[in-house]
Structures are given as structure tokens and as C-alpha cells.
Design an enzyme around this catalytic site. Structure first.
Site, PDB file in Angstrom:
ATOM      1  N   HIS A  80       0.836  -1.213   0.000  1.00 53.67           N
ATOM      2  CA  HIS A  80       0.000   0.000   0.000  1.00 53.67           C
ATOM      3  C   HIS A  80       0.867   1.259   0.000  1.00 53.67           C
ATOM      4  O   HIS A  80       0.548   2.246  -0.655  1.00 53.67           O
ATOM      5  CB  HIS A  80      -0.958  -0.004   1.192  1.00 53.67           C
ATOM      6  CG  HIS A  80      -1.846  -1.224   1.232  1.00 53.67           C
ATOM      7  ND1 HIS A  80      -2.579  -1.569   2.325  1.00 53.67           N
ATOM      8  CD2 HIS A  80      -2.092  -2.183   0.299  1.00 53.67           C
ATOM      9  CE1 HIS A  80      -3.249  -2.689   2.063  1.00 53.67           C
ATOM     10  NE2 HIS A  80      -2.956  -3.080   0.845  1.00 53.67           N
ATOM     11  N   HIS A 236      -9.442  -2.374  -4.779  1.00 55.94           N
ATOM     12  CA  HIS A 236      -8.285  -2.611  -3.913  1.00 55.94           C
ATOM     13  C   HIS A 236      -7.339  -3.644  -4.524  1.00 55.94           C
ATOM     14  O   HIS A 236      -6.123  -3.558  -4.355  1.00 55.94           O
ATOM     15  CB  HIS A 236      -8.693  -3.046  -2.499  1.00 55.94           C
ATOM     16  CG  HIS A 236      -7.495  -3.176  -1.614  1.00 55.94           C
ATOM     17  ND1 HIS A 236      -6.898  -2.082  -1.012  1.00 55.94           N
ATOM     18  CD2 HIS A 236      -6.699  -4.242  -1.323  1.00 55.94           C
ATOM     19  CE1 HIS A 236      -5.807  -2.475  -0.380  1.00 55.94           C
ATOM     20  NE2 HIS A 236      -5.665  -3.789  -0.551  1.00 55.94           N
ATOM     21  N   ASP A 240      -3.380  -3.213  -5.036  1.00 50.81           N
ATOM     22  CA  ASP A 240      -2.339  -4.191  -4.684  1.00 50.81           C
ATOM     23  C   ASP A 240      -1.448  -4.496  -5.888  1.00 50.81           C
ATOM     24  O   ASP A 240      -0.228  -4.595  -5.755  1.00 50.81           O
ATOM     25  CB  ASP A 240      -2.976  -5.498  -4.200  1.00 50.81           C
ATOM     26  CG  ASP A 240      -3.405  -5.438  -2.745  1.00 50.81           C
ATOM     27  OD1 ASP A 240      -2.923  -4.559  -2.010  1.00 50.81           O
ATOM     28  OD2 ASP A 240      -4.230  -6.291  -2.340  1.00 50.81           O
ATOM     29  N   HIS A 263      -1.065 -11.428  -4.812  1.00 47.76           N
ATOM     30  CA  HIS A 263       0.353 -11.072  -4.667  1.00 47.76           C
ATOM     31  C   HIS A 263       1.294 -12.062  -5.364  1.00 47.76           C
ATOM     32  O   HIS A 263       2.276 -11.654  -5.975  1.00 47.76           O
ATOM     33  CB  HIS A 263       0.719 -10.971  -3.191  1.00 47.76           C
ATOM     34  CG  HIS A 263      -0.112  -9.965  -2.452  1.00 47.76           C
ATOM     35  ND1 HIS A 263      -0.102  -8.622  -2.772  1.00 47.76           N
ATOM     36  CD2 HIS A 263      -0.995 -10.109  -1.430  1.00 47.76           C
ATOM     37  CE1 HIS A 263      -0.930  -7.977  -1.966  1.00 47.76           C
ATOM     38  NE2 HIS A 263      -1.483  -8.849  -1.153  1.00 47.76           N
TER      39      HIS A 263
HETATM   40 ZN    ZN Z   1      -3.853  -4.700  -0.134  1.00 48.36          ZN
END
Ligand code: ZN
Length: 301
Positions: A80, A236, A240, A263
Site C-alpha cells: 500500500h 483494492h 495491490d 500477490h
Molecule cells: Zn492490499
């Protein structure tokens, strides 16, 4: 893409927040650094400190967040903060941190963004070369994928599909020019399912997690009173992705197409982008060598 120059923060930015997992207070100071320094964490302890560059080579875990590591020291949940720095084009800074996780703040990049914007930045005269995406790149894991297609613009099409009535087949397409990212992406908060939060907390994790720093989903709705965007969760995921790809240290343009990514796939894509760049550099080097050999032969003839 317009010519970009390396930037650092104008003066030290001091931030304080809680760690999502530890629930403890974390102090984070972003110091100016000379052009070419790059973004680096300095994990400071009373007796010693460890410097960890923000680079894909130092990513050691992508479980619930991106974790950097070096010499037994790790810094988790960098994404973030990275999304805010990258979007503002800050390429050089030393980030002092007294914990192993970046504070969660409000669960979005907004507090980092506002702090950097209110301090300002200094642009150097060193050009920041973008990475050229010449061929499609993709990473796949089961039914999840992340694709990057060459394009003169940076844009994204992101789809998520959770077993939840509000998050089935949520999809979002947008250009990722700076204004759009600042207004439509960086304020989107992280999200979690109440049942997972309870399970994590029983294991001593996510101790700092609350409605102050996450969108929390119940069986069939949200626990929060209101959302920042009707499709805040998918936004969001885009945040990311931007923060995760910031480990490249340089911008690029292209069309990102993501389905149920996260991720792990983001970092795999970053590695593939660097591989493509290395292969292109090698190809250009050989072509230039052949060209100079040919022109020398022509001169001799
Ligand atoms: Zn995040």
C-alpha cells in the site's frame, strides 16, 4: 509516455500506525535520498540496522502480502505504501521502520499519499527510463491468471470471483493514468471475511485488524457502515497490483488483464517482465554489435 525524471521526497515524512498482524505501534520515516539510490527500507534496531532494497529480488513471501527479506530480517505488507510512492513517481527514498511490517493505516494508500503530497517532492535531472513491454507476458496458476499485453497506455481489466453474494464476478476496467489512480484506486481499502479474521486472530495474527482499516464481509453483507466505492474490493485488488509491481522500480505501459490474481501472480509477472527486458537488452546488444561489425567491414571494403 512523457519523459519522467527520478524524484525524492522534499523532507522527512514521519508516520505512525499499527501493524496489521502484530497490532503494535509502528514508526515509519521516509527520508529524502540522492538520485539513483532507489527505494530502500532501513529496519532499525537499537544495536544494528538492516537495509533492504525494494526490488523483486528481495521478495521472500507473497502469502497475505508482499514481504521483503534480507539477513533474517523481513518487512511485510509493503504494497500500500509502494502504490502511493510509485503513483507519485517517488523513486528514491530511505524508509526507516522500527517493525517488521508497514503500518496498515486505514487499509488503503490514502494516508501515505496525503502525507507525501503535503510534504512534496524534488525532481532530479536523471531520466527514469520506462520498461518497454514488447511481447505479451502471462502467468497462470490453476484458474487464476495475470496477462500483460503491449500498449501505449497503462490500463487494467480486473475480475474477482469469491464465494460471496456481493463479490461474485466483480469486474473493473480502467485506464491507470496518474489522476485516475489517485482518485479511483488508491483510496480503496483492503478487505477480509469475518470468519477468516476470527480464525487468524485465534492464531495470534491480524491482531490489528478492525473496521478502521478494512472492509469486513459477513456471510451476506458488509460489517462496515459504508463503502468508499460500490466496487471497493476489486479496486483494492488493482491497488495491490500497482503496489506489487512497484518492485520493478520503473514504470511501464501495457494492458493488464487479471482474473482472481493476487500477490503471488503479481510478483511472478514482475519477474517475467524483468526477464523479457533482459532478453530484449541482449537482442539489442547483439544487433548493435552486428551493425557496427557490418559498418566496419563496409568501411574496410
Ligand atoms: Zn492490499
Amino acid at each position: 509516455m512523457q519523459t519522467l525524471f527520478r524524484k525524492t521526497v522534499k523532507e522527512t515524512i514521519r508516520l505512525k500506525g499499527i501493524g496489521l498482524h502484530s497490532g503494535k505501534t509502528v514508526r515509519l520515516n521516509i527520508h529524502p535520498a540522492e538520485s539513483g539510490h532507489g527505494l530502500k527500507f532501513n529496519h532499525s534496531q537499537p544495536t544494528h540496522s538492516t537495509i533492504i532494497p525494494v526490488h523483486v529480488d528481495y521478495v521472500i513471501d507473497t502469502g497475505n502480502a508482499v514481504t521483503l527479506g534480507k539477513d533474517q530480517v523481513k518487512i511485510q505488507t509493503i504494497e500500500h505504501l509502494m502504490a502511493a510512492l510509485h503513483t507519485l513517481g517517488i523513486t528514491d527514498a530511505l524508509i526507516d521502520i522500527d517493525s517488521t511490517e508497514v503500518p496498515i493505516m486505514d487499509g488503503s494508500s490514502l494516508p501515505f499519499l496525503e502525507a507525501i503530497q503535503s510534504t512534496g517532492w524534488i525532481e532530479s535531472k536523471t531520466i527514469l527510463e520506462p520498461i518497454q513491454i514488447t511481447n505479451p507476458i502471462w502467468v497462470v496458476e490453476g484458474d487464476k491468471y495475470l496477462v500483460l499485453l503491449p500498449s501505449d497506455e497503462l490500463k487494467v481489466t480486473y475480475s474477482i470471483d469469491f464465494n460471496h453474494p456481493l463479490l461474485r464476478g466483480q469486474s473493473f476496467t480502467t485506464n491507470l493514468d496518474q489522476k485516475t489512480v489517485l482518485e479511483d484506486i488508491l483510496p480503496a481499502r483492503t478487505f477480509g471475511f469475518l470468519k477468516d479474521v476470527e480464525q487468524l486472530q485465534s492464531k495470534g495474527l491480524a491482531l490489528g485488524g478492525s473496521l478502521d482499516n478494512a472492509v469486513v464481509l459477513t456471510e451476506d453483507g458488509y460489517l462496515n457502515d459504508s463503502l468508499r466505492y460500490e466496487n471497493e474490493c476489486v479496486r483494492h485488488k488493482v491497488l495491490d497490483l500497482i503496489g506489487d509491481l512497484a518492485v520493478l522500480g520503473r514504470p511501464f505501459t501495457g494492458h493488464l488483464i487479471a482474473s482472481k490474481a493476487g500477490h503471488g501472480l503479481d510478483i511472478s509477472l514482475a519477474r517475467c517482465i524483468l526477464e523479457q527486458e533482459k532478453a530484449n537488452e541482449m537482442k539489442n546488444f547483439r544487433q548493435n554489435k552486428n551493425f557496427s561489425q557490418k559498418s566496419n567491414q563496409q568501411k574496410q571494403a
